[in-house]
Motif scaffolding. Structure first.
Motif, PDB file in Angstrom:
ATOM      1  N   PRO A 124       0.780  -0.961   0.398  1.00 25.46           N
ATOM      2  CA  PRO A 124       0.480  -0.107  -0.199  1.00 25.46           C
ATOM      3  C   PRO A 124       0.639   1.486  -0.088  1.00 25.46           C
ATOM      4  N   LEU A 169      -5.243   4.446  -0.002  1.00 23.95           N
ATOM      5  CA  LEU A 169      -6.336   3.170  -0.260  1.00 23.95           C
ATOM      6  C   LEU A 169      -7.082   4.110  -1.418  1.00 23.95           C
ATOM      7  N   ILE A 189      -3.449  -3.220   6.224  1.00 21.50           N
ATOM      8  CA  ILE A 189      -2.846  -1.980   6.412  1.00 21.50           C
ATOM      9  C   ILE A 189      -3.265  -0.923   7.256  1.00 21.50           C
ATOM     10  N   TYR A 194      -2.527   5.010   5.508  1.00 20.63           N
ATOM     11  CA  TYR A 194      -3.846   4.774   4.247  1.00 20.63           C
ATOM     12  C   TYR A 194      -4.880   5.249   4.108  1.00 20.63           C
ATOM     13  N   LEU A 220     -11.687   2.172   3.156  1.00 24.86           N
ATOM     14  CA  LEU A 220     -11.447   1.018   2.785  1.00 24.86           C
ATOM     15  C   LEU A 220     -12.918   0.535   2.121  1.00 24.86           C
TER      16      LEU A 220
END
Ligand code: NOJ
Length: 522
Positions: free
Chosen positions: A19, A33, A56, A78, A84
Motif C-alpha cells: 500500500p 487507499l 494496512i 493509508y 477501505l
C-alpha cells in the motif's frame, strides 16, 4: 482428506499491492487507499481479479506494518475505514476480490495486549504471549528468538521476527515439561488468543473482504511432529465452511503439502522451498542456486520437478500459489531482460497453480539498489519502491525527495506509460496471457498438466487434453537449442501473439529454440 475451494479461486489472477508504494492520493508521498481506488481501472485493464493488500493496520511501522498495534484500525497514513469500504465496493463492482494481510503470529511491541502482558502483576494478558519464567531462562538450539530485559516482568518473551514482534501464545499439542512457556491447546489463555484472532477475522470478513494472506503462517503451528496437526487452521477452516464459504485463505507457509492438509485454500511456493529457487533465484539472492531455470546460463527442469512434484501431488484439494516475487524478495525484473521475463510470465500463467503478480513486475520493475533501510526493510527495501507508472510524478504529486522511497532514476521502458498499448511490451503480453488463462479450459488448475521433457534448461509441457490441449515451451537461457517435436503434436501451431523465437525445422519434426524463446502452441 480433501478440502474443496471456492470456484472463483480456480481462475483467479492475484496481484499484490504494497500500500505504501502503489499510489499516493493525499500528497504525503506515501501510497494510500484512495490512491489504490484511483487505479482500479488499471487493475481491470490488466485483468487481475484478486488483490492481496499488505498490512494496512495501525502500526509503529518497525516492520513496515507487519508489526500491528491495532488489528481493527486502518493506519491513518493509508486513510480511514470509510476509504477501505469505498475501495471494497469499487473492487467488487468490477468483480475483483480483496484479501487483507492477516498477521496472526505476533503483534507490535506497542500493542495494548503486550503492554499489559509485560506487567509484573498477573492479568488476563499474562499468558497472551510466549514468556519464560525468568529473564535468564532462554532456550538455546531451538531456533526460537527471545527478547530479554523488556519491561518490568520477570521473564523473556519469544519473538517471531524482529525484536519488536512478540509472539502470541497459540499453545502446543503436548507441552514439553522442560519448557515452562508451552501451554496446551485447551488452556483458557490459549483459547483466548484463538478466539481473539477468529473475532478479528470475522470483523474484516463481515466488512466485505474476501479472505486473507496469512503472514508467517507456520509460526503458529508448533514445529514438532505432528505439527500440532495445524489445529488452529483446521478450526478456522470450519468457520470458513460454515460462515464464509466464498472466502479464502492463502498462507505464507511455503510448504504447500503441509499447509494444504490443514484446510488452507492455497499456499505460496516461497524461497524456503527449492522448487521456487530452482525457477527464479539467482546466486546472491536469498537461497539462490547456481543456475535457476530463468537465468542466462539456464538451469535444469529436473531439479525443479524433483522439488515441485511432491507438493503438486499432495494438494488436498488446495492450490499452490506461484508468485513473481513479493516485498521480501529481489524483484524478478532485476538483471533479467524483458524477453526472459516474458517467458517467466508465460510459465506463471500457464501452470496449474494460482498466479500472484507483485505490483510492477508486469512492467519488469527491477530492484532499486543501494537504498538505506526503510521501516525494517533492510536488504528488502529495494523491492518496495514506488510503482513505476511513468518516469515523472505518476506515483505522487509531492516532490520525489519526499516519496516513501526513491523511485528508479532511469526506468527506461520499464514503466506503465511506456508499455501500455505497445504490442510487443511485457505488460501487453501479460494482459494477453491473463485473458487466455481466464478463458481457455486447458488452463483451469484442475485440467491436466503433463511435463513433456523432464530434464535440461527448457520447460516443455502440455495443459489439457485432446483438440483443446495447449502446449507450452519456454527456453529462458542464452543458448540455442533444437528439440524433437512429438509426432502426436504435429497439428499444433504457435500462437503468434504469444510466441517469440521458435521455428519448426525438418518438416516439423524439430523445433528450433532461440535464446530466451517461448511459445504457446494451440
Ligand atoms: C513475512 C512478511 O512477508 C515479512 O515482510 C515480515 O517482515 C515477516 N513475515 C514478519 O511478519
Amino acid at each position: 482428506m480433501e478440502f474443496p475451494h471456492p470456484t472463483w479461486l480456480d481462475r483467479a489472477i492475484g496481484y499484490q499491492i504494497y500500500p505504501q508504494s502503489f499510489q499516493d492520493r493525499n500528497g504525503d508521498g506515501i501510497g494510500d487507499l484512495l490512491g489504490i481506488l484511483s487505479r482500479v481501472d488499471y487493475l481491470v485493464d490488466l485483468g487481475v481479479d484478486l488483490i492481496w493488500l499488505s498490512p494496512i493496520y495501525d502500526s509503529p511501522f518497525l516492520d513496515a506494518g507487519y508489526d500491528v498495534r491495532d488489528f481493527k484500525k486502518v493506519a491513518p497514513r493509508y486513510g480511514s475505514m470509510e476509504d477501505l469500504d469505498r475501495l471494497i465496493e469499487a473492487l467488487h463492482a468490477r468483480e475483483i476480490r480483496l484479501m487483507l494481510d492477516l498477521v496472526p503470529g505476533h503483534t507490535s511491541i506497542d500493542h495494548p495486549w503486550f503492554l499489559e502482558s509485560s506487567k509484573n502483576e498477573p492479568n488476563p494478558y499474562t499468558n497472551r504471549y510466549v514468556w519464560t519464567h525468568s529473564m535468564y531462562e532462554v532456550p538455546t538450539g531451538t531456533g526460537e528468538g527471545f527478547l530479554q530485559g523488556y519491561g518490568e516482568r520477570e521473564g523473556a518473551v519469544a519473538i517471531n521476527f524482529f525484536w519488536s514482534q512478540p509472539k502470541l501464545n497459540y499453545g502446543v499439542l503436548q507441552p514439553d515439561p522442560t519448557k515452562s512457556w508451552e501451554l496446551p491447546f485447551d488452556h483458557p489463555d490459549v483459547r483466548a488468543v484463538w478466539e481473539e484472532m477468529f473475532d478479528i477475522i470475522r470483523f474484516w470478513l463481515d466488512r466485505g473482504v474476501d479472505g486473507f494472506r496469512i503472514d508467517s503462517a507456520k509460526s503458529i503451528c508448533p514445529d514438532r511432529p505432528p505439527l500440532g496437526e495445524g489445529r488452529f487452521y483446521r478450526e478456522l477452516r470450519g468457520i470458513f465452511d460454515r460462515e464464509y464459504p466464498e472466502a479464502a485463505l492463502l498462507t505464507e507457509w511455503g510448504w504447500p503439502s503441509d499447509a494444504l492438509k490443514t484446510g488452507i485454500h492455497a499456499d505460496f511456493l516461497l524461497h524456503n522451498n527449492l522448487a521456487f529457487n530452482e525457477l527464479f533465484s539467482l546466486p546472491g539472492w536469498e537461497n539462490g542456486v547456481p543456475a535457476p531455470i530463468f537465468s542466462d546460463q539456464g538451469g535444469d527442469v529436473a531439479r525443479f520437478y524433483q522439488h515441485y512434484l511432491p507438493h503438486h501431488e499432495d494438494r488436498h484439494g488446495g492450490l499452490i500459489c506461484l508468485m513473481t516475487g513479493n516485498h521480501d524478495y529481489m524483484r524478478c525484473g532485476t538483471n533479467r531482460s524483458i524477453s526472459q521475463l516474458k517467458g517467466l510470465f508465460t510459465f506463471l500463467l500457464t501452470m496449474p497453480a494460482l498466479p500472484m503478480i507483485y505490483y510492477g513486475d508486469e512492467v519488469g520493475m527491477p530492484n532499486v539498489m543501494g537504498l538505506k533501510s526503510k521501516e525494517g526493510g533492510f536488504r528488502r527495501t529495494g523491492c518496495r519502491t514506488p510503482m513505476q507508472w511513468d518516469d515523472k510524478d505518476g506515483f505522487s504529486e509531492t516532490p520525489r525527495t519526499d516519496w516513501y522511497l526513491p523511485p528508479h532514476e532511469v526506468p527506461g521502458e520499464r514503466t506503465v506509460a511506456a508499455q501500455v498499448g505497445h504490442d510487443d511490451s511485457l505488460r501487453t503480453l501479460v494482459q494477453k496471457l491473463i485473458h487466455l488463462r481466464k478463458s481457455h479450459p486447458a488452463l483451469d488448475p484442475e485440467a491436466p498438466w503433463i511435463p513433456l521433457m523432464e530434464e535440461g534448461p527448457t520447460l516443455f509441457y502440455q495443459r489439457g487434453e485432446g483438440e483443446k490441449a495447449l502446449v507450452i515451451v519456454i527456453h529462458p537461457c542464452q543458448t540455442e537449442r533444437i528439440i524433437e517435436w512429438p509426432l502426436a503434436l504435429s497439428r499444433k501451431k504457435p500462437d503468434l501473439q504469444l510466441s517469440q523465437g521458435v521455428s519448426f525445422r525438418k518438416s516439423g519434426s524439430e523445433l528450433h529454440l532461440a535464446p530466451e524463446s517461448f511459445a504457446i502452441f494451440i
